[in-house]
Design an enzyme around this catalytic site. Structure first.
Site, PDB file in Angstrom:
ATOM      1  N   ASP A   1      -5.162  -8.196   5.049  1.00  0.00           N
ATOM      2  CA  ASP A   1      -4.158  -7.448   5.793  1.00  0.00           C
ATOM      3  C   ASP A   1      -4.425  -7.538   7.298  1.00  0.00           C
ATOM      4  O   ASP A   1      -3.564  -7.936   8.088  1.00  0.00           O
ATOM      5  CB  ASP A   1      -4.154  -5.975   5.344  1.00  0.00           C
ATOM      6  CG  ASP A   1      -2.992  -5.196   5.951  1.00  0.00           C
ATOM      7  OD1 ASP A   1      -2.201  -5.789   6.707  1.00  0.00           O
ATOM      8  OD2 ASP A   1      -2.871  -3.997   5.690  1.00  0.00           O
TER       9      ASP A   1
ATOM     10  N   ASP B   1      -1.298  -1.880  -3.961  1.00  0.00           N
ATOM     11  CA  ASP B   1      -2.650  -1.908  -3.396  1.00  0.00           C
ATOM     12  C   ASP B   1      -3.187  -0.468  -3.288  1.00  0.00           C
ATOM     13  O   ASP B   1      -2.506   0.413  -2.747  1.00  0.00           O
ATOM     14  CB  ASP B   1      -2.561  -2.559  -2.000  1.00  0.00           C
ATOM     15  CG  ASP B   1      -3.913  -2.901  -1.417  1.00  0.00           C
ATOM     16  OD1 ASP B   1      -4.856  -3.142  -2.193  1.00  0.00           O
ATOM     17  OD2 ASP B   1      -4.019  -2.956  -0.165  1.00  0.00           O
ATOM     18  N   HIS B   2      -4.375  -0.232  -3.789  1.00  0.00           N
ATOM     19  CA  HIS B   2      -5.036   1.088  -3.685  1.00  0.00           C
ATOM     20  C   HIS B   2      -4.184   2.265  -4.177  1.00  0.00           C
ATOM     21  O   HIS B   2      -3.994   3.253  -3.439  1.00  0.00           O
ATOM     22  CB  HIS B   2      -5.479   1.360  -2.234  1.00  0.00           C
ATOM     23  CG  HIS B   2      -6.565   0.451  -1.757  1.00  0.00           C
ATOM     24  ND1 HIS B   2      -7.878   0.582  -2.138  1.00  0.00           N
ATOM     25  CD2 HIS B   2      -6.522  -0.645  -0.955  1.00  0.00           C
ATOM     26  CE1 HIS B   2      -8.607  -0.371  -1.591  1.00  0.00           C
ATOM     27  NE2 HIS B   2      -7.799  -1.134  -0.873  1.00  0.00           N
TER      28      HIS B   2
ATOM     29  N   ARG C   1      14.352 -10.702  18.015  1.00  0.00           N
ATOM     30  CA  ARG C   1      14.190 -12.005  17.357  1.00  0.00           C
ATOM     31  C   ARG C   1      13.343 -12.955  18.175  1.00  0.00           C
ATOM     32  O   ARG C   1      12.676 -13.832  17.640  1.00  0.00           O
ATOM     33  CB  ARG C   1      15.575 -12.628  17.094  1.00  0.00           C
ATOM     34  CG  ARG C   1      16.381 -11.829  16.090  1.00  0.00           C
ATOM     35  CD  ARG C   1      17.808 -12.300  16.018  1.00  0.00           C
ATOM     36  NE  ARG C   1      18.508 -12.097  17.290  1.00  0.00           N
ATOM     37  CZ  ARG C   1      19.820 -12.271  17.461  1.00  0.00           C
ATOM     38  NH1 ARG C   1      20.572 -12.661  16.450  1.00  0.00           N
ATOM     39  NH2 ARG C   1      20.385 -12.074  18.633  1.00  0.00           N
TER      40      ARG C   1
ATOM     41  N   SER D   1       0.844  -1.203   0.000  1.00  0.00           N
ATOM     42  CA  SER D   1       0.000   0.000   0.000  1.00  0.00           C
ATOM     43  C   SER D   1       0.878   1.251   0.000  1.00  0.00           C
ATOM     44  O   SER D   1       2.100   1.160   0.197  1.00  0.00           O
ATOM     45  CB  SER D   1      -0.883   0.010   1.263  1.00  0.00           C
ATOM     46  OG  SER D   1      -0.055   0.203   2.411  1.00  0.00           O
TER      47      SER D   1
ATOM     48  N   GLY E   1     -10.274  -3.225   7.729  1.00  0.00           N
ATOM     49  CA  GLY E   1     -10.064  -3.108   9.167  1.00  0.00           C
ATOM     50  C   GLY E   1     -10.725  -4.194   9.987  1.00  0.00           C
ATOM     51  O   GLY E   1     -11.197  -5.212   9.462  1.00  0.00           O
TER      52      GLY E   1
ATOM     53  N   HIS F   1     -11.870  -6.963  -1.562  1.00  0.00           N
ATOM     54  CA  HIS F   1     -11.097  -6.229  -0.542  1.00  0.00           C
ATOM     55  C   HIS F   1     -11.791  -6.407   0.804  1.00  0.00           C
ATOM     56  O   HIS F   1     -12.937  -6.805   0.872  1.00  0.00           O
ATOM     57  CB  HIS F   1     -11.041  -4.737  -0.893  1.00  0.00           C
ATOM     58  CG  HIS F   1     -10.063  -4.436  -1.976  1.00  0.00           C
ATOM     59  ND1 HIS F   1      -8.902  -3.735  -1.755  1.00  0.00           N
ATOM     60  CD2 HIS F   1     -10.048  -4.783  -3.286  1.00  0.00           C
ATOM     61  CE1 HIS F   1      -8.233  -3.643  -2.884  1.00  0.00           C
ATOM     62  NE2 HIS F   1      -8.904  -4.268  -3.835  1.00  0.00           N
TER      63      HIS F   1
HETATM   64  P1  13P Z   1      -8.653  -6.294   5.507  1.00  0.00           P
HETATM   65  O1  13P Z   1      -8.583  -5.051   6.306  1.00  0.00           O
HETATM   66  O2  13P Z   1      -9.986  -6.977   5.659  1.00  0.00           O
HETATM   67  O3  13P Z   1      -7.544  -7.236   5.778  1.00  0.00           O
HETATM   68  O4  13P Z   1      -8.575  -5.874   3.961  1.00  0.00           O
HETATM   69  C1  13P Z   1      -7.328  -5.643   3.357  1.00  0.00           C
HETATM   70  C2  13P Z   1      -7.462  -5.053   1.993  1.00  0.00           C
HETATM   71  O5  13P Z   1      -8.507  -5.012   1.408  1.00  0.00           O
HETATM   72  C3  13P Z   1      -6.240  -4.522   1.393  1.00  0.00           C
HETATM   73  O6  13P Z   1      -6.481  -3.918   0.171  1.00  0.00           O
HETATM   74  O1  G3H Z   2      -6.415  -1.367   2.167  1.00  0.00           O
HETATM   75  C1  G3H Z   2      -5.939  -1.300   3.275  1.00  0.00           C
HETATM   76  C2  G3H Z   2      -4.782  -2.133   3.647  1.00  0.00           C
HETATM   77  O2  G3H Z   2      -5.074  -2.801   4.842  1.00  0.00           O
HETATM   78  C3  G3H Z   2      -3.528  -1.309   3.748  1.00  0.00           C
HETATM   79  O3  G3H Z   2      -3.540  -0.552   4.908  1.00  0.00           O
HETATM   80  O4  G3H Z   2      -2.929   1.716   4.124  1.00  0.00           O
HETATM   81  O5  G3H Z   2      -2.649   1.042   6.530  1.00  0.00           O
HETATM   82  O6  G3H Z   2      -1.135   0.120   4.759  1.00  0.00           O
HETATM   83  P1  G3H Z   2      -2.502   0.680   5.077  1.00  0.00           P
HETATM   84 ZN    ZN Z   3      -8.354  -2.891   0.063  1.00  0.00          ZN
END
Ligand code: 13P
Ligand code: G3H
Ligand code: ZN
Length: 309
Positions: free
Chosen positions: A256, A82-83, A281, A50, A181, A211
């Site tokens: 995620d 991602d996004h 570790r 992301s 989330g 997603h």
């Molecule tokens: P979650 O928050 O459900 O894990 O979704 C992650 C996601 O869509 C990342 O693009």
């Molecule tokens: O789409 C959301 C993913 O969980 C990525 O989250 O933007 O906090 O890295 P982030």
């Molecule tokens: Zn997403």
């Protein structure tokens, strides 16, 4: 073994009713935990980054870590943005060697989303990179969307067909009730499967992307709360619902939050049980193992992707 695009992975998954896990990565332990599971399950794999991950770890580190994972495990892995929120970040990732990018134009009006997605598709395809786009809005954390509001936010099947045709996009993220989330539903979980089936019927050859597909596994939420955490009422998409969605064209499943929870639960537990430890570790190792076990479970029991490599 190579950095590959998602094209063949998703086409094969679509024709055989399983899904490829797309896991968000932010550091070495998360990457290692995931690839160990994919290797053990002999499963196809997408690692996604992301904008927040790029800011946290810096793109060069993440790219090199993914390359190291390929070298170390012999797996084929797709590296996906991602996004991506605009053309520039997508272009940067294409130029940096990503094999797949998402342009998320879902916040724009339909025609603007089409124009932006088309621009990214043209650039990415000219460089051998595939593109995911998004249509519809993921449900907000605060609401279980009421029936009459669904059509305003969830993906419209006719629009999805028009969007794919006009943009030439390779895969489409849809909104059917999931959200990002750990707080996805206030009451009972709900996904609009009728809508999903309709979308899949109209664009049967387009891989669909889900997603917000974490289950927010109670085992990890409970461990977090038991060991000093404060995440009451967290709830995700039940695993059976993800498996059901996979039957109707969903062949990329984004996860995620479940990674974050697995890692955090293990670290919290370790700190409470071993207050004298201060060697990272000692707690990052078990956290990595928790990720491996969780991802292997998803691949095998939820995505049906074991031995599909
Ligand atoms: P979650 O928050 O459900 O894990 O979704 C992650 C996601 O869509 C990342 O693009
Ligand atoms: O789409 C959301 C993913 O969980 C990525 O989250 O933007 O906090 O890295 P982030
Ligand atoms: Zn997403």
């Amino acid at each position: 073994m190579a950095l590959v695009t998602t094209k063949d992975m998703l086409t094969k998954a679509l024709s055989q009713d399983y899904a490829v896990g797309a896991f968000n990565v932010n550091n070495m332990e998360i990457i290692q935990g995931i690839v160990d599971a994919a290797g053990a399950e002999n499963a196809p794999l997408i690692l996604q980054v992301s904008a927040g991950a790029r800011k946290y770890a810096k793109p060069a580190y993440l790219i090199k870590l993914v390359e190291a994972a390929i070298e170390d495990t012999g797996l084929d892995i797709a590296l996906h943005l991602d996004h991506g929120e605009d053309f520039d970040i997508c272009k940067k990732c294409v130029d940096d060697g990503f094999t797949s990018v998402m342009i998320d134009g879902s916040k724009h009006p339909f025609e603007e989303n089409i124009a932006l997605t088309k621009q990214v598709v043209e650039y990415a395809h000219a460089h051998g990179v595939v593109v995911e786009a998004e249509l519809g809005k993921l449900a907000g954390v605060e609401d279980n969307i009421k029936v009459d509001a669904r059509s305003a936010t969830f993906t419209d099947p006719q629009e999805a067909a028009e969007f794919v045709e006009k943009t030439g996009v390779d895969s489409l993220a849809i909104a059917i009730g999931t959200s990002h989330g750990a707080y996805k539903f206030k009451g009972d979980p709900y996904l609009d499967f009728d809508r999903l089936r309709e979308i899949h019927k109209l664009i049967p050859n387009t891989p669909l992307v889900l997603h917000g597909a974490s289950t927010v596994l109670p085992e990890f939420v409970n461990l977090c709360n038991k060991y000093g955490g404060d995440i009451p009422g967290a709830q995700g998409v039940p695993e059976e619902m993800i498996s059901e969605a996979v039957k109707y064209g969903v062949c990329k499943v984004n996860i995620d939050t479940d990674l974050r929870l697995a890692m955090t639960a293990e670290i919290r537990k370790h700190f409470i049980e071993n207050p004298a430890d201060f060697d990272p570790r000692k707690y990052l190792g078990p956290a990595r193992t928790a990720i491996t076990n969780m991802v292997a479970h998803k691949i095998k029991n939820v995505l049906n992707a074991s031995n599909k490599r």
